[in-house]
Motif scaffolding. Structure first.
Motif, mmCIF file in Angstrom:
data_model
loop_
_atom_site.group_PDB
_atom_site.id
_atom_site.type_symbol
_atom_site.label_atom_id
_atom_site.label_comp_id
_atom_site.label_asym_id
_atom_site.label_seq_id
_atom_site.Cartn_x
_atom_site.Cartn_y
_atom_site.Cartn_z
ATOM 1 N N LEU A 210 0.828 -1.206 0.000
ATOM 2 C CA LEU A 210 0.000 0.000 0.000
ATOM 3 C C LEU A 210 0.862 1.257 0.000
ATOM 4 C CD1 LEU A 210 -2.745 -1.073 2.567
ATOM 5 C CD2 LEU A 210 -2.970 -0.949 0.090
ATOM 6 N N LYS A 211 1.954 1.224 0.737
ATOM 7 C CA LYS A 211 2.836 2.395 0.781
ATOM 8 C C LYS A 211 3.499 2.666 -0.561
ATOM 9 C CE LYS A 211 4.109 2.698 5.658
ATOM 10 N NZ LYS A 211 5.226 2.716 6.624
ATOM 11 N N GLN A 212 3.657 1.633 -1.370
ATOM 12 C CA GLN A 212 4.267 1.820 -2.692
ATOM 13 C C GLN A 212 3.238 2.152 -3.768
ATOM 14 O OE1 GLN A 212 7.591 2.203 -1.515
ATOM 15 N NE2 GLN A 212 7.739 1.776 -3.693
ATOM 16 N N GLY A 213 1.975 2.275 -3.392
ATOM 17 C CA GLY A 213 0.959 2.695 -4.357
ATOM 18 C C GLY A 213 0.165 1.579 -4.992
ATOM 19 N N TRP A 214 0.348 0.341 -4.526
ATOM 20 C CA TRP A 214 -0.387 -0.781 -5.104
ATOM 21 C C TRP A 214 -1.733 -0.946 -4.422
ATOM 22 C CZ3 TRP A 214 1.299 -3.000 -9.459
ATOM 23 C CH2 TRP A 214 2.645 -2.827 -9.789
ATOM 24 N N ARG A 215 -2.679 -1.457 -5.168
ATOM 25 C CA ARG A 215 -4.019 -1.697 -4.640
ATOM 26 C C ARG A 215 -4.145 -3.145 -4.189
ATOM 27 N NH1 ARG A 215 -9.126 -0.059 -4.323
ATOM 28 N NH2 ARG A 215 -10.821 -1.495 -4.827
ATOM 29 N N VAL A 216 -4.824 -3.355 -3.072
ATOM 30 C CA VAL A 216 -5.114 -4.695 -2.556
ATOM 31 C C VAL A 216 -6.630 -4.870 -2.551
ATOM 32 C CG1 VAL A 216 -4.833 -6.304 -0.636
ATOM 33 C CG2 VAL A 216 -3.044 -4.624 -1.125
ATOM 34 N N GLU A 217 -7.112 -5.965 -3.156
ATOM 35 C CA GLU A 217 -8.549 -6.155 -3.350
ATOM 36 C C GLU A 217 -9.045 -7.427 -2.674
ATOM 37 O OE1 GLU A 217 -9.521 -3.793 -7.481
ATOM 38 O OE2 GLU A 217 -9.623 -5.974 -7.455
ATOM 39 N N MET B 159 -2.925 -3.561 15.036
ATOM 40 C CA MET B 159 -2.873 -2.188 15.534
ATOM 41 C C MET B 159 -1.595 -1.489 15.086
ATOM 42 S SD MET B 159 -3.625 -1.009 19.455
ATOM 43 C CE MET B 159 -4.995 -2.164 19.482
ATOM 44 N N ALA B 160 -0.470 -2.193 15.134
ATOM 45 C CA ALA B 160 0.806 -1.584 14.746
ATOM 46 C C ALA B 160 0.810 -1.196 13.272
ATOM 47 C CB ALA B 160 1.946 -2.560 15.038
ATOM 48 N N ASN B 161 0.278 -2.061 12.423
ATOM 49 C CA ASN B 161 0.268 -1.756 10.989
ATOM 50 C C ASN B 161 -0.713 -0.644 10.649
ATOM 51 O OD1 ASN B 161 1.974 -3.739 9.198
ATOM 52 N ND2 ASN B 161 1.173 -4.982 10.875
ATOM 53 N N VAL B 162 -1.876 -0.624 11.311
ATOM 54 C CA VAL B 162 -2.834 0.457 11.046
ATOM 55 C C VAL B 162 -2.272 1.785 11.511
ATOM 56 C CG1 VAL B 162 -5.122 1.340 11.591
ATOM 57 C CG2 VAL B 162 -4.825 -1.084 11.108
ATOM 58 N N VAL B 163 -1.614 1.801 12.669
ATOM 59 C CA VAL B 163 -0.983 3.031 13.146
ATOM 60 C C VAL B 163 0.089 3.506 12.167
ATOM 61 C CG1 VAL B 163 0.523 3.978 14.947
ATOM 62 C CG2 VAL B 163 -1.491 2.631 15.574
ATOM 63 N N ASP B 164 0.833 2.564 11.616
ATOM 64 C CA ASP B 164 1.855 2.902 10.624
ATOM 65 C C ASP B 164 1.215 3.551 9.396
ATOM 66 O OD1 ASP B 164 4.122 3.100 9.131
ATOM 67 O OD2 ASP B 164 4.437 0.965 8.868
ATOM 68 N N LEU B 165 0.113 2.973 8.913
ATOM 69 C CA LEU B 165 -0.563 3.522 7.739
ATOM 70 C C LEU B 165 -1.190 4.880 8.028
ATOM 71 C CD1 LEU B 165 -2.292 0.304 6.346
ATOM 72 C CD2 LEU B 165 -0.434 1.562 5.273
ATOM 73 N N VAL B 166 -1.884 4.992 9.154
ATOM 74 C CA VAL B 166 -2.536 6.261 9.493
ATOM 75 C C VAL B 166 -1.496 7.348 9.699
ATOM 76 C CG1 VAL B 166 -3.935 7.424 11.225
ATOM 77 C CG2 VAL B 166 -4.590 5.152 10.435
ATOM 78 N N GLY B 167 -0.369 6.986 10.297
ATOM 79 C CA GLY B 167 0.698 7.962 10.495
ATOM 80 C C GLY B 167 1.305 8.457 9.193
ATOM 81 N N SER B 168 1.193 7.647 8.143
ATOM 82 C CA SER B 168 1.725 8.040 6.820
ATOM 83 C C SER B 168 0.589 8.378 5.857
ATOM 84 C CB SER B 168 2.571 6.904 6.244
ATOM 85 O OG SER B 168 3.550 6.476 7.152
ATOM 86 N N ALA B 169 -0.536 8.853 6.399
ATOM 87 C CA ALA B 169 -1.735 9.063 5.577
ATOM 88 C C ALA B 169 -1.485 10.028 4.421
ATOM 89 C CB ALA B 169 -2.882 9.568 6.452
ATOM 90 N N THR B 170 -0.790 11.116 4.683
ATOM 91 C CA THR B 170 -0.550 12.101 3.624
ATOM 92 C C THR B 170 0.279 11.518 2.492
ATOM 93 O OG1 THR B 170 -0.646 13.884 5.262
ATOM 94 C CG2 THR B 170 0.364 14.384 3.121
ATOM 95 N N LEU B 171 1.349 10.823 2.850
ATOM 96 C CA LEU B 171 2.218 10.233 1.832
ATOM 97 C C LEU B 171 1.488 9.142 1.052
ATOM 98 C CD1 LEU B 171 5.039 9.870 0.569
ATOM 99 C CD2 LEU B 171 5.551 8.250 2.412
ATOM 100 N N ILE B 172 0.749 8.296 1.746
ATOM 101 C CA ILE B 172 0.065 7.192 1.084
ATOM 102 C C ILE B 172 -1.037 7.709 0.176
ATOM 103 C CG2 ILE B 172 -1.380 5.161 1.485
ATOM 104 C CD1 ILE B 172 0.169 4.647 4.020
ATOM 105 N N SER B 173 -1.796 8.701 0.626
ATOM 106 C CA SER B 173 -2.875 9.240 -0.212
ATOM 107 C C SER B 173 -2.339 9.907 -1.472
ATOM 108 C CB SER B 173 -3.716 10.237 0.588
ATOM 109 O OG SER B 173 -2.916 11.318 1.037
ATOM 110 N N GLN B 174 -1.122 10.404 -1.426
ATOM 111 C CA GLN B 174 -0.507 10.986 -2.617
ATOM 112 C C GLN B 174 0.035 9.910 -3.553
ATOM 113 O OE1 GLN B 174 2.464 13.632 -1.068
ATOM 114 N NE2 GLN B 174 0.990 15.233 -0.510
ATOM 115 N N ARG B 175 0.566 8.850 -2.967
ATOM 116 C CA ARG B 175 1.224 7.814 -3.766
ATOM 117 C C ARG B 175 0.248 6.750 -4.255
ATOM 118 N NH1 ARG B 175 6.575 5.347 -1.230
ATOM 119 N NH2 ARG B 175 7.232 7.485 -1.684
ATOM 120 N N ASN B 176 -0.770 6.447 -3.455
ATOM 121 C CA ASN B 176 -1.697 5.365 -3.787
ATOM 122 C C ASN B 176 -3.006 5.957 -4.315
ATOM 123 O OD1 ASN B 176 -3.527 3.115 -3.711
ATOM 124 N ND2 ASN B 176 -2.125 2.113 -2.307
ATOM 125 N N PRO B 177 -3.336 5.745 -5.589
ATOM 126 C CA PRO B 177 -4.552 6.344 -6.163
ATOM 127 C C PRO B 177 -5.840 5.791 -5.587
ATOM 128 C CG PRO B 177 -3.531 4.840 -7.733
ATOM 129 C CD PRO B 177 -2.571 4.965 -6.582
#
Length: 1230
Positions: free
Chosen positions: A746-753, A783-801
Motif C-alpha cells: 500500500l505504501k508503494q501505491g499498489w491496490r489490494v482487493e 494495531m501496529a500496521n494500522v498506526v503505521d498507515l494512518v501515520g503516513s496518511a498524507t504520503l500514502i494518499s498521494q502515492r496510492n490512487p
C-alpha cells in the motif's frame, strides 16, 4: 441454481437498460413538447420552466463529471495537459455544447414528435464519416467499411427528406426555415462529441506527432480536461438558455411563481429523466462487464428508440380514432379538422388527469402535416427510418466487439459518461471502435499469458490437512493442463516449502527427513494415482505413477513431481541447520528463488550476452507484471475457479498488487462456530467496505494472489527480508507477516482487493488456548500496521490512487473503536447489570469495572496459561450475564409495550442488520444462527482477549501449533488413513469424492484424526524456540541405519519411484549466495535475546499504559456524566407501540449519544460498501460463467448426449464445487 441466477441477472439488466432508456427519452421529449409554443398543458408564459428543465437534463452529466473529477483532483495527483491539447478539447467541447443547446432548447420545440424522436439518431453522421476515414487509413481491408459508408449516406438522406418535408410546406415561412436550419446545424455540431475513439485509431496509422501527442495527453490528463470541459459545457448551455428566453419574448420571472399543479408535473418529469438516465448508464456498464454486450446493451438501446416512437404515436392514433368513431358518421372529418376542433380548440384549464392533455399536446406537434397526403407521411416516415438505420449501421461494429471478462470502463467507453438528451446515441457511439479485418472472425488479441507460482508453507500438518492442499493443487493441474507446443492463458507451477524437515538419526550417513516429510510423499503418491486414473475405466488396469526426481540442494533437498497433466510440483525440504527456518523466511526464500532466479536471472544472462537492453527491460517488466504468486497455508483447500477469479482481478487491473478470497474456517465445536460468524462479519462488512472505499489492509497469507511487479517494487521484497532489530519490529513484522507485506504494498501505491466469490477453506483453532494465542498475535500486529498507515496518511494518499485521506480517517475511526472496545464492553456490562438487578447506573459501572481491573492487575504476575484459564472462566460467566440481560430486555419490551428505549433499539437494530446482511449472502445465510453465540461472547473477545493480548505483547512466539506430537503418531495415522482415502476415491463416480470442500473432507477423516493426538502446524515464531534435541531425534527406527534421506524416501514405495538427480550448478550457487546474504541460520545469542526481551517488556508496559489510560478516561467521562445533574443529558420522549407519548423520558448522556451516532454511521458505511461489493461480485461471476473456457475433460464429454443430467452436474461439481453447488460452510457469491 447459479445458472438460473445468471439468466435472471441478464434478464434484469436487459430490461433495466431498455426500461430506463425508454423513461429517459420519453421524459426528455415530454419536456420538449411542453416547451412547444402551441401546447396547452403548460401555458405559454410558463414555457421558460420547461426550457430550464431541458437545460438541466443536458448539463446533468457534466455536473456529475465535474464533481467526480474535482474529487479525484483534490485527493489524487492529476497531470496538467499541454496548452494545445486544452485548446483542441475546449474547441470541440464548445461546438458540442453549442450544438446540443441549440438543437434541444431552440430548434426541437418547433418540430414534430416523430422528427424529435428520430433526429437524435442523426447525431451519428460525423461518427459514420470518421469510421470511413479511420478504416481507409488502415493498411488492411476492413469488414465494416461498407456499413459505415452506408450509414453516412442513410443519415444524409434522412436530413434531405427532413428538409424537403419542412421547407416545401411553406417556402415563405422564414421562421420554419430558421428552426430547420438550426436543427440540422445543431445535430451536426453534436456529432463532434465522439471524435476521440476514431482519432486514436487514426493516430496509430499516422505519422503526425501532434495527433499522437494529443491522444496521449487526452488519455493521461483526463481529470483536468474533464473539469475544464464540464465547466465550459455548463457555461455554454446557460448562455444559450439565458439568451434565448428574452429573444423569444419570454420572462424568467415566471419561474418563481409557477402554480403547484404544474410544478408537481414538471418536477416528476425532470426527476424521472435525470434518475433514469443515470441508472440506464450504470446498467449499461453492468451489461458490458457481464460480457452481455449484445443481449443486454446493444439490442435494448436499439429498441428503445422504436419503443419511444410507439409510446407517443399509438395514443395519438387511438385518440384520433376515438374522435372519428364518436362522430358516428354525422359529418366527415380528417386530421386537420381534428387538430382545429379538438387539439387547438380545447380549454386551457387542466382538470382531472394530465395524460389526455399530454396526448393532445403531442398531437399538436403533428398538426402542421396533412396526414391524408401520402407525400407527407412518406417524407416523415422515410426520414425517421433512414436516421434509425444510419445509427444501427454506424454502431454495427459493436456486435463484433471483443471484450475481456469484467472489462474496465475506460477501456470500453472512451468519452464522457453519457449525454442526457441523447442517451442511447451517446452510449452506443461512445463505445470503443476497433478496426476489424475482412476475415470471418476478427483475430481477438487475448491478454498476455500469466505464470502463477503456487507457494505453500508446511511444518507439522496432519494427514487430512496435507491431503487438502495436495488435492487442491492436483485439481488445478487438471483444470489447466500444460501441453507442449500449446499456449495457455494461465500456466501453473506448484511449490511447497517444508520447514524443519530433517532430523538426526544415530548411525546414519546424514540427516533424515522426519515422519511428516514421509507422510507428504505417501500422500503425493496416492493423490497422483487417483488423478492419473480418474478418467479411466474402473475395470481397466490402473496406470503406473511415472518416476519422479529427488535432488540434494544447498538448503536440504527437493522432490520434483510432474503432475498427470504436465504442470510441475516441487517440494522443498528445508534443513534448519543449513538455512533459516520459520514461515516468513520460507516466504523470503520462495520470493527470491521464484522472482529472482526464475524470472530475473535469465534477463541478466541475456544482457551479459549483449542483447538489446531496452527490449530486455521491456520484456522483463511485462513478465513481472504477468507473474503471480499464490500464497497458501499447508492446510488450505480451494477450487480452480477460486484461483481464476483472483487472476481476473490482477489481469485486467494493472494497479492491483494483491487480491484475496473469502476464507472459511473449518472445524467443529462452539469456538469454531464463533469464528465462522466472526469471519463472515469480517468479510461481509469490513473487507467489502475496505475494497469499495479504499484498499484491503490485509490479504491473508492462507489464500492470496500477489503480483510479482508489486513484490519486486522498491521497499517491498527487500524490506520484507529485514530481521527484527527493535521491539516494535517483532510486533509489526513477525506477528502478522501477511498484514505487514500488504502495508508495504500500500505504501508503494499498489491496490489490494477482495473477491467474495473466491472461496478457500482453512482449519480454525478449536481449543480456547490456541484461539487466544492466535488472537494475541493478530491484535497488536493489526494495531501496529494500522498506526503505521494512518501515520503516513498524507504520503500514502498521494502515492496510492486508491486511498484518500477520507478513507484514512475511516481507518482512524476504526482504530479508535478497537482501542476503546474494552471500556465499551464494560459499559455494556454495566447496562446489563442495571437491567438485571435494577441497580443505579453508577453502581453498576463500578461493579462492571472490578473483575476486568483485577484480571488486568494479576495478569502481569501470573503465567499466560493461568491467564487463559481465568479468561475461560470469566468468559462463561459473562456469557450468562449477556444471555440473561438479553432475556430481560425482551421481557421489558413486552412489559412496557415499547421498543423505543436504547437497549431495545440497539438489540433490534443489530439483529436486523445481521439478518439483512446474511440474506444478501444466501449461500451463507445459515451462519446467522451462530450470531447469538457471537453476541454473548463479546465480553470475552473484546474485553478479556484485549487484556490478554496487551499484557502478553512481549511474548512474540507464534503461540499456536508449536508442540510436535509423540513420535510415530503421524505415521500411524497415515497408515490408518490409507484405507479411508482408497475407499473415498474408488469407483466410477469419484469426481464428487475428489473435490470435497473444507468441512466435507474434514468429516471424512474425523475417525482418523481422533485416533491419535493431532500434530500441530508451525507458522513463524519470532523467537527461536527450539525443541529439545532428545525430542527432535525421536522417530521410527530404520532397518538400514546407514541410509541417507534420499534412500529413505526411495524405499517408501515402489508405486512412485524417486530417481536421484543433480542440481544445476548455477542454481546451487544462487542458493548458497541467497543463504549467505539473507537466510543464514540465526545464531543463538543469549545476551541479545535478553536485551530484546527487556525491550519487549518495556514496549509492553508503555503500550499497556497508553491503551488502558484511554479506556479509563472513557469510563471516567461516562461515570462523571452519570453522577452529575440530569440537565446535561439529552432527553427523548418515550412513546409506546402506537406512537403515543407515555409521559416518560429517556435520558442519554451526550458522549453516549455521540458514540451511538458514530456506531450507526460506521455500520451504514459498511453496509453501503457491502451492497456495492455484492453487485460487483455478481457481475464478475456472471461474466466468469459466460466466458471461462471448458477444460479438456469437459470438451470430451460435450458431444455425448447420452450423459444424464446427474452426471453433468457431477462434472460441474468437480470443477466448481464451491461455487456451483452448496457446501456445508456456504459460499459467498450471492
Amino acid at each position: 441454481m447459479l445458472k438460473l441466477l445468471k439468466i435472471i441477472s441478464l434478464c434484469v439488466v436487459a430490461v433495466s437498460v431498455f426500461g430506463f432508456a425508454l423513461c429517459s427519452k420519453a421524459s426528455f421529449l415530454l419536456l420538449i413538447t411542453l416547451s412547444n409554443e402551441g401546447t396547452k398543458t403548460l401555458p405559454a408564459e410558463q414555457k421558460p420552466v420547461a426550457l430550464l428543465c431541458i437545460g438541466c437534463a443536458i448539463i446533468a452529466s457534466s455536473v456529475f463529471l465535474f464533481v467526480k473529477s474535482l474529487w479525484k483532483a483534490c485527493h489524487k495527483s492529476s497531470k496538467m495537459p499541454d496548452k494545445r491539447t486544452v485548446a483542441v478539447i475546449l474547441f470541440f467541447e464548445f461546438l458540442v455544447a453549442m450544438g446540443a443547446a441549440i438543437l434541444t432548447i431552440v430548434a426541437m420545440p418547433h418540430l414534430d414528435i416523430v422528427t424529435n424522436v428520430t433526429i437524435l439518431n442523426g447525431v451519428a453522421v460525423l461518427s459514420a464519416l470518421l469510421q470511413v476515414i479511420t478504416q481507409c487509413t488502415a493498411k488492411e481491408r476492413n469488414r465494416f467499411l461498407l456499413p459505415s459508408i452506408t450509414a453516412f449516406l442513410f443519415i444524409l438522406l434522412g436530413y434531405v427528406l427532413f428538409l424537403i418535408l419542412y421547407l416545401t410546406k411553406d417556402p415563405t415561412d422564414t421562421k420554419t426555415t430558421i428552426w430547420v436550419g438550426l436543427a440540422v446545424g445543431g445535430s451536426f455540431l453534436v456529432s463532434f462529441n465522439w471524435w476521440e475513439s476514431y482519432f486514436r485509431q487514426i493516430s496509430e496509422n499516422s505519422s503526425s506527432v501532434f495527433l499522437k501527442a494529443l491522444c496521449r495527453d487526452v488519455k493521461t490528463c483526463q481529470n483536468m480536461l474533464h473539469i475544464l470541459s464540464s465547466l465550459l459545457r455548463i457555461a455554454v448551455t446557460a448562455g444559450v438558455l439565458g439568451a434565448y428566453v428574452p429573444l423569444a419574448k419570454m420572462d424568467w420571472d415566471i419561474v418563481t411563481s409557477i402554480p403547484s399543479r404544474e410544478t408537481k408535473m414538471i418536477a416528476i418529469i425532470i426527476g424521472v429523466q435525470l434518475i433514469s438516465s443515470a441508472l440506464c448508464h450504470w446498467f449499461s456498464l453492468v451489461a458490458c462487464k457481464m460480457h452481455a454486450l449484445r443481449r443486454c446493451f446493444i439490442l435494448p438501446l436499439y429498441l428503445a428508440s422504436l419503443a419511444v416512437m410507439v409510446l407517443f404515436i399509438v395514443p395519438v392514433i387511438v385518440y384520433y380514432q376515438d374522435y372519428r368513431i364518436s362522430l358516428s358518421g354525422t359529418k366527415s372529418t380528417n386530421f386537420t379538422s381534428y387538430c382545429n376542433e379538438v387539439v387547438d380548440g380545447r380549454n386551457q384549464i387542466l382538470n382531472g388527469s394530465v395524460f389526455p392533455h399530454l396526448v393532445l399536446d403531442v398531437t399538436h406537434t403533428l398538426c402542421f402535416l396533412d396526414m391524408s397526403k401520402t407525400f407527407d407521411i412518406c417524407m416523415l416516415t422515410g426520414s425517421a427510418v433512414f436516421w434509425w438505420l444510419g445509427l444501427v449501421l454506424a454502431t454495427l461494429h459493436l456486435w463484433f466487439l471483443s471484450l475481456y471478462r469484467i472489462q474496465r470502463t475506460q477501456d470500453l467507453f472512451i468519452r464522457r459518461p453519457y449525454e442526457g438528451g441523447f442517451l442511447e446515441q451517446s452510449l452506443l457511439l461512445n463505445a470503443r471502435f476497433d478496426i476489424q479485418t475482412t476475415e470471418k472472425r476478427k483475430n481477438f488479441k487475448p491478454l498476455d499469458s500469466v505464470k502463477v507460482f503456487l507457494c505453500a508453507t508446511m511444518w507439522h500438518e496432519t494427514y487430512a490437512e496435507m491431503m487438502n492442499i495436495i488435492i487442491s493443487i492436483f485439481r488445478l493441474d487438471r483444470y489447466r493442463p500444460k501441453k507442449e507446443g500449446e499456449t495457455s492463458d494461465v500456466i501453473f507451477e506448484g511449490h511447497i516449502y517444508f520447514d524443519d524437515a530433517f532430523r538426526d538419526v544415530p548411525g546414519s550417513k546424514g540427516r533424515h527427513v522426519n515422519e511428516y516429510a514421509e507422510m507428504l510423499v505417501d500422500i503425493l503418491r496416492e493423490v497422483y494415482s487417483i488423478f492419473l486414473n480418474i478418467d479411466g475405466d474402473v475395470f481397466k488396469k490402473q496406470q503406473q505413477v511415472p518416476d519422479q526426481k529427488i535432488v540434494t540442494t544447498p538448503y536440504g533437498g527437493r522432490l520434483v513431481v510432474t503432475m498427470p497433466h504436465g504442470n510441475s510440483l516441487v517440494v522443498h525440504y528445508k534443513d534448519k541447520t543449513l538455512i533459516r527456518h520459520k514461515k516468513r523466511w520460507s516466504q523470503v526464500m520462495y520470493l527470491y528463488y521464484l522472482l529472482g532466479w526464475k524470472v530475473a536471472t535469465k534477463y541478466f544472462k541475456k544482457w551479459e550476452k549483449g542483447e538489446v537492453e531496452v527490449q530486455l527491460k521491456h520484456d522483463f517488466e511485462r513478465e513481472k507484471h504477468n507473474t503471480y504468486i499464490l500464497a497458501l497455508d499447508g492446510d488450505t483447500d480451494f477450487q480452480p475457479a477460486a484461483v481464476m477469479l483472483l487472476i481476473d482481478r490482477l489481469k485486467l487491473y494493472p494497479l492491483v498488487g494483491a487480491a484475496c478470497g473469502r476464507i472459511h474456517p473449518t472445524g467443529s465445536g462452539p469456538l469454531v462456530w464463533y469464528q465462522k460468524f466472526e469471519y463472515a462479519i469480517g468479510h461481509w462488512l469490513h473487507k467489502t467496505a475496505e475494497h469499495v472505499f479504499g484498499c484491503v489492509l490485509c490479504s491473508p497469507g492462507c489464500f492470496s494472489l500477489f503480483r510479482a511487479a508489486a513484490l519486486m517494487d522498491d521497499n517491498v521484497m527487500k524490506r520484507y527480508t529485514m530481521k527484527a532489530s527493535k521491539a516494535r519490529h517483532h510486533i509489526q513484522y513477525d506477528q502478522g507477516e501477511d498484514r505487514w507485506l500488504c502495508t508495504l504494498l500500500l505504501k508503494q501505491g499498489w491496490r489490494v482487493e477482495y473477491n467474495a466469490a473466491s472461496d478457500a477453506y482453512t482449519n480454525a483453532p478449536e481449543d480456547f488456548k490456541e484461539f487466544y494465542n492466535q488472537r494475541r498475535r493478530w491484535g497488536p500486529s493489526t494495531m501496529a500496521n494500522v498506526v503505521d498507515l494512518v501515520g503516513s496518511a498524507t504520503l500514502i494518499s498521494q502515492r496510492n490512487p486508491s486511498i484518500s485521506k477520507v478513507y484514512m480517517l475511516y481507518q482512524l475511526f476504526n482504530l479508535a473503536a478497537s482501542i476503546l472496545a474494552p471500556s465499551t464492553v464494560i459499559l455494556m456490562i454495566a447496562g446489563s447489570l442495571t437491567v438485571l438487578f435494577n441497580v443505579d447506573p453508577s453502581v453498576a459501572l463500578v461493579l462492571a469495572v472490578i473483575p476486568p481491573a483485577i484480571f488486568l492487575g494479576i495478569s502481569f504476575k501470573i503465567k499466560s496459561d493461568t491467564q487463559i484459564f481465568i479468561s475461560a472462566i470469566l468468559s462463561i460467566l459473562y456469557a450468562f450475564v449477556m444471555m440473561m440481560s438479553a432475556i430481560a430486555i425482551i421481557g421489558n419490551m413486552v412489559k412496557d409495550q415499547t421498543i423505543l428505549n436504547p437497549s431495545s433499539l440497539f438489540i433490534i437494530a443489530l439483529a436486523c442488520f445481521y439478518v439483512i446482511t446474511a440474506i444478501l449472502h444466501p449461500q451463507e445465510i445459515g451462519l446467522v444462527c451462530y450470531g447469538f453465540l457471537y453476541i454473548i461472547c463479546i465480553p470475552s473477545a473484546y474485553l478479556l482477549l484485549s487484556i490478554y493480548s496487551m499484557v502478553n505483547m512481549n511474548n512474540v512466539s507464534w503461540g499456536t501449533r508449536e508442540t510436535a506430537p509423540a513420535a510415530g503418531a503421524a505415521q500411524s495415522k497415515a497408515q490408518k488413513a490409507k484405507s479411508t482415502i482408497t475407499q473415498l476415491f474408488s469407483g466410477g463416480k469419484c469426481c464428487r469424492k475428489l473435490c470435497p470442500t473444507g468441512e466435507e473432507l474434514s468429516q471424512d477423516f474425523q475417525t482418523v484424526e481422533t485416533a491419535e493426538p493431532e500434530p500441530q502446524t508451525q507458522n513463524s515464531i519470532v523467537e527461536d524456540a527450539r525443541q529439545p534435541e532428545e525430542e527432535q531425534s525421536q522417530g521410527p527406527a530404520f532397518s538400514c541405519p546407514n541410509q541417507s534421506w534420499i534412500t529413505q524416501l526411495q524405499s517408501l514405495s515402489d508405486d512412485m519411484r524417486l530417481r536421484e538427480d543433480t542440481l544445476d550448478e548455477d542454481e546451487g550457487q544462487f542458493f548458497r549466495d541467497l543463504t549467505t546474504k539473507y537466510l543464514e541460520p540465526l545464531p543463538e545469542n543469549k545476551q541479545k535475546q535478553k536485551e530484546m526481551t527487556d525491550e519487549l517488556r518495556e514496549l509492553r508496559n508503555k503500550m499497556c499504559l497508553i491503551y488502558f489510560i484511554c479506556n479509563a478516561f472513557w469510563l471516567v467521562v461516562t461515570f462523571t456524566l452519570q453522577i452529575l445533574d440530569s440537565s446535561i443529558f439529552i432527553r427523548f420522549p418515550k412513546i409506546d407501540l402506537n406512537l403515543d407519548f407515555t409521559g416518560d423520558y429517556i435520558y442519554i448522556d451526550p458522549v453516549g449519544f455521540m458514540f451511538i451516532l458514530s456506531f450507526a454511521l460506521l455500520v451504514l458505511i459498511q453496509f453501503i460498501g457491502m451492497l456495492g461489493h455484492r453487485i460487483s461480485t455478481l457481475i464478475h461471476y456472471v461474466a466468469f460463467m459466460d466466458t471461462e473456457p471448458m477444460s479438456d475433460h469437459q470438451k470430451q464429454q460435450q458431444p455425448l448426449k447420452q450423459i444424464t443430467d446427474k452426471d453433468s452436474d457431477e462434472l460441474e461439481d468437480f470443477m466448481f464445487p464451491s461455487v456451483l453447488s452448496g457446501n456445508p460452510d456456504g459460499g459467498t457469491l450471492v
